[in-house]
Design an enzyme around this catalytic site. Structure first.
Site, PDB file in Angstrom:
ATOM      1  N   HIS A 260       0.846  -1.194   0.000  1.00 52.10           N
ATOM      2  CA  HIS A 260       0.000   0.000   0.000  1.00 52.10           C
ATOM      3  C   HIS A 260       0.880   1.241   0.000  1.00 52.10           C
ATOM      4  O   HIS A 260       1.933   1.262   0.626  1.00 52.10           O
ATOM      5  CB  HIS A 260      -0.916   0.018   1.238  1.00 52.10           C
ATOM      6  CG  HIS A 260      -2.063   0.970   1.099  1.00 52.10           C
ATOM      7  ND1 HIS A 260      -1.964   2.299   1.417  1.00 52.10           N
ATOM      8  CD2 HIS A 260      -3.330   0.776   0.653  1.00 52.10           C
ATOM      9  CE1 HIS A 260      -3.126   2.888   1.177  1.00 52.10           C
ATOM     10  NE2 HIS A 260      -3.966   1.992   0.708  1.00 52.10           N
ATOM     11  N   GLU A 315      -7.868  -4.605  -0.698  1.00 54.50           N
ATOM     12  CA  GLU A 315      -8.451  -5.172  -1.919  1.00 54.50           C
ATOM     13  C   GLU A 315      -8.526  -6.693  -1.874  1.00 54.50           C
ATOM     14  O   GLU A 315      -9.404  -7.300  -2.480  1.00 54.50           O
ATOM     15  CB  GLU A 315      -7.661  -4.730  -3.152  1.00 54.50           C
ATOM     16  CG  GLU A 315      -7.520  -3.240  -3.327  1.00 54.50           C
ATOM     17  CD  GLU A 315      -8.840  -2.501  -3.455  1.00 54.50           C
ATOM     18  OE1 GLU A 315      -9.888  -3.166  -3.560  1.00 54.50           O
ATOM     19  OE2 GLU A 315      -8.826  -1.266  -3.432  1.00 54.50           O
TER      20      GLU A 315
HETATM   21  N1  COA Z   1       4.064  -7.544  -4.988  1.00 53.21           N
HETATM   22  C1  COA Z   1       5.384  -7.643  -5.183  1.00 53.21           C
HETATM   23  N2  COA Z   1       6.232  -6.637  -4.944  1.00 53.21           N
HETATM   24  C2  COA Z   1       5.727  -5.503  -4.508  1.00 53.21           C
HETATM   25  C3  COA Z   1       4.356  -5.331  -4.280  1.00 53.21           C
HETATM   26  C4  COA Z   1       3.516  -6.426  -4.544  1.00 53.21           C
HETATM   27  N3  COA Z   1       2.188  -6.344  -4.359  1.00 53.21           N
HETATM   28  N4  COA Z   1       4.125  -4.075  -3.861  1.00 53.21           N
HETATM   29  C5  COA Z   1       5.313  -3.459  -3.830  1.00 53.21           C
HETATM   30  N5  COA Z   1       6.289  -4.324  -4.214  1.00 53.21           N
HETATM   31  C6  COA Z   1       7.711  -4.063  -4.302  1.00 53.21           C
HETATM   32  C7  COA Z   1       8.034  -3.230  -5.519  1.00 53.21           C
HETATM   33  O1  COA Z   1       8.296  -4.036  -6.637  1.00 53.21           O
HETATM   34  C8  COA Z   1       9.232  -2.470  -5.065  1.00 53.21           C
HETATM   35  O2  COA Z   1      10.374  -3.288  -5.200  1.00 53.21           O
HETATM   36  P1  COA Z   1      11.786  -2.671  -5.706  1.00 53.21           P
HETATM   37  O3  COA Z   1      12.133  -1.626  -4.691  1.00 53.21           O
HETATM   38  O4  COA Z   1      12.698  -3.846  -5.703  1.00 53.21           O
HETATM   39  O5  COA Z   1      11.496  -2.081  -7.046  1.00 53.21           O
HETATM   40  C9  COA Z   1       8.986  -2.246  -3.581  1.00 53.21           C
HETATM   41  O6  COA Z   1       8.090  -3.279  -3.167  1.00 53.21           O
HETATM   42  C10 COA Z   1       8.349  -0.911  -3.290  1.00 53.21           C
HETATM   43  O7  COA Z   1       7.335  -0.681  -4.223  1.00 53.21           O
HETATM   44  P2  COA Z   1       6.637   0.721  -4.461  1.00 53.21           P
HETATM   45  O8  COA Z   1       6.136   0.796  -5.862  1.00 53.21           O
HETATM   46  O9  COA Z   1       7.501   1.821  -3.944  1.00 53.21           O
HETATM   47  O10 COA Z   1       5.431   0.614  -3.504  1.00 53.21           O
HETATM   48  P3  COA Z   1       4.267   1.631  -3.515  1.00 53.21           P
HETATM   49  O11 COA Z   1       4.009   1.940  -2.110  1.00 53.21           O
HETATM   50  O12 COA Z   1       4.491   2.754  -4.404  1.00 53.21           O
HETATM   51  O13 COA Z   1       3.095   0.760  -4.173  1.00 53.21           O
HETATM   52  C11 COA Z   1       1.085  -0.351  -4.508  1.00 53.21           C
HETATM   53  C12 COA Z   1       1.883   0.557  -3.592  1.00 53.21           C
HETATM   54  C13 COA Z   1      -0.273  -0.643  -3.861  1.00 53.21           C
HETATM   55  C14 COA Z   1       0.857   0.356  -5.845  1.00 53.21           C
HETATM   56  C15 COA Z   1       1.847  -1.684  -4.715  1.00 53.21           C
HETATM   57  O14 COA Z   1       2.094  -2.281  -3.474  1.00 53.21           O
HETATM   58  C16 COA Z   1       1.153  -2.630  -5.662  1.00 53.21           C
HETATM   59  O15 COA Z   1       1.278  -2.503  -6.879  1.00 53.21           O
HETATM   60  N6  COA Z   1       0.372  -3.626  -5.112  1.00 53.21           N
HETATM   61  C17 COA Z   1      -0.332  -4.569  -5.945  1.00 53.21           C
HETATM   62  C18 COA Z   1      -1.636  -3.986  -6.487  1.00 53.21           C
HETATM   63  C19 COA Z   1      -2.687  -3.807  -5.417  1.00 53.21           C
HETATM   64  O16 COA Z   1      -2.887  -4.648  -4.547  1.00 53.21           O
HETATM   65  N7  COA Z   1      -3.424  -2.674  -5.507  1.00 53.21           N
HETATM   66  C20 COA Z   1      -4.457  -2.327  -4.564  1.00 53.21           C
HETATM   67  C21 COA Z   1      -3.977  -1.262  -3.659  1.00 53.21           C
HETATM   68  S1  COA Z   1      -5.120  -0.858  -2.362  1.00 53.21           S
END
Ligand code: COA
Length: 370
Positions: A260, A315
């Site tokens: 998140h 979600e």
């Molecule tokens: N699965 C695998 N790896 C994940 C992940 C997931 N669900 N969420 C984050 N990561 C990893 C990223 O690949 C990144 O790795 P890296 O540093 O080696 O590149 C690291 O964790 C940080 O990711 P980041 O994009 O900075 O996290 P964020 O806080 O910006 O992203 C989300 C938040 C929700 C967009 C992300 O966690 C995600 O895409 N989740 C899956 C989709 C989802 O469940 N969406 C509903 C949200 S309520």
């Protein structure tokens, strides 16, 4: 007129935040998202303290001192029932137009039938209308006729009855009630902000919440629970869980329903919905399977990203709850809107009191005439 390609200098001290991250655009008494502590506060109550509350009780909490009638839970329940019946009658002439629209576009169309000029309690009418419209749209997409609301039922109970055409079990009604409470409000998220911007122009409550719905429609906001079910479908069976997840992570893919942007620890809404899943009358094999996927995914994510806590997000359990109580996947955004309408209406009422036009500025970086 000659236009030069010279870029305008930025005025000194002019700070841009393209996604408005870190910008505080409103004061609110309604909700606070504390991502570092994994805490969601709704008007002085931690989300956990609302365990067992009905959606109507949460409406009374959010609307208190903002709506003119200051009604309690019982009065809101009765008035919502009457307003659902009115919504059912009002939507009839527009039903034929639903065929060409997606489910959320259908909800947008039906909400547009509500005139801002009307004198009824708009916040109540808006909240009452969404389940009537969403259930009718879901049924139309299956070739079924809409089911008339029962004004004596609670909102969650009637929503499920209008969807299925028959009463649903108390456990399933409780699970939907918990879902509606859990998503009722969440700080100044994109759809709530959109609704407040429109409210600040004095456009009216219905116009404001339709703007909120339009923002919710986007896949970056309200359209996410479907992919969790797609992932569970793709994994297929228990033996395939670990290999499937490892291959997905090796390909650099994100596991749906984990991580998140704001919550750096657990998402309290995920816990609330996990309790709702546990209370379902017949959790079924899908839930047991999903829990295995969750355990395996958390273990793999912890091993691969030890420095970045990646927990189950709202979600994951939203998808399970809504599927278990019988909503088709393409209705999930509309059910989200049924819950979030509580927050949108309360924020609009609050913004109308603030009586301040929201009008940020842009920095011009285009050419200027010589
Ligand atoms: N699965 C695998 N790896 C994940 C992940 C997931 N669900 N969420 C984050 N990561 C990893 C990223 O690949 C990144 O790795 P890296 O540093 O080696 O590149 C690291 O964790 C940080 O990711 P980041 O994009 O900075 O996290 P964020 O806080 O910006 O992203 C989300 C938040 C929700 C967009 C992300 O966690 C995600 O895409 N989740 C899956 C989709 C989802 O469940 N969406 C509903 C949200 S309520």
């Amino acid at each position: 007129m000659n236009i030069s390609l010279k870029t305008q200098e930025s005025p000194a001290g002019d700070v841009i935040s393209p996604g408005l991250e870190g910008v505080v655009a409103a004061e609110t008494v309604l909700s606070h998202v504390d991502g570092a502590a994994g805490r969601l506060i709704l008007r002085g109550h931690d989300l956990e303290q609302l365990d067992g509350w009905s959606f109507e009780r949460v409406l009374a909490l959010l609307w208190r001192d903002l709506a003119p009638e200051n009604a309690g839970e019982a009065e809101i329940r009765a008035r919502l029932g009457a307003a659902r019946v009115r919504a059912f009658e009002r939507m009839q002439p527009a039903l034929a137009a639903l065929a060409a629209l997606s489910t959320v576009e259908g909800l947008r169309l039906l909400l547009s039938l509500l005139p801002d000029s009307e004198t009824e309690s708009h916040h109540l009418v808006a909240v009452a209308s969404v389940p009537v419209f969403a259930a009718a749209i879901a049924r139309r997409h299956q070739g079924l006729e809409p089911v008339r609301p029962d004004p004596d039922r609670g909102q969650a109970d009637d929503f499920l009855t209008m969807l299925h055409g028959v009463s649903q079990s108390p456990g399933n009604v409780r699970a939907l009630d918990t879902y509606l409470v859990t998503v009722a409000d969440h700080g100044l998220n994109a759809s709530t902000f959109a609704a407040r911007v429109i409210a600040s122009t004095k456009a009216g409550l219905f116009s404001s919440v339709i703007g909120g719905l339009c923002a919710l429609k986007g896949p970056l906001h309200g359209g996410a629970p479907g992919p969790v079910l797609d992932m569970l479908d793709a994994i297929g069976d228990a033996d395939n869980i670990r290999p499937w997840l490892i291959q997905a992570l090796d390909r650099g893919e994100r596991l749906m329903g984990f991580g998140h942007r704001i919550y750096r620890v657990r998402d309290p809404r995920a816990d609330a919905l996990k309790r709702a899943v546990a209370g379902l009358d017949d959790p079924g094999v899908r839930i047991g399977f999903a829990e295995k996927v969750e355990r395996e995914a958390l273990a793999l994510l912890a091993a691969r990203k030890p420095d970045r806590p990646l927990e189950t997000n709202v979600e994951f359990f939203t998808a399970l709850v809504l599927e278990a109580v019988g909503f088709p996947r393409d209705s999930f955004t509309n059910v989200f809107a049924a819950g979030r309408m509580a927050g949108w209406t309360a924020h609009v009422l609050e913004q109308e009191r603030a009586a301040r036009l929201i009008r940020p500025q842009s920095r011009y970086v285009g050419p200027v005439p010589d």
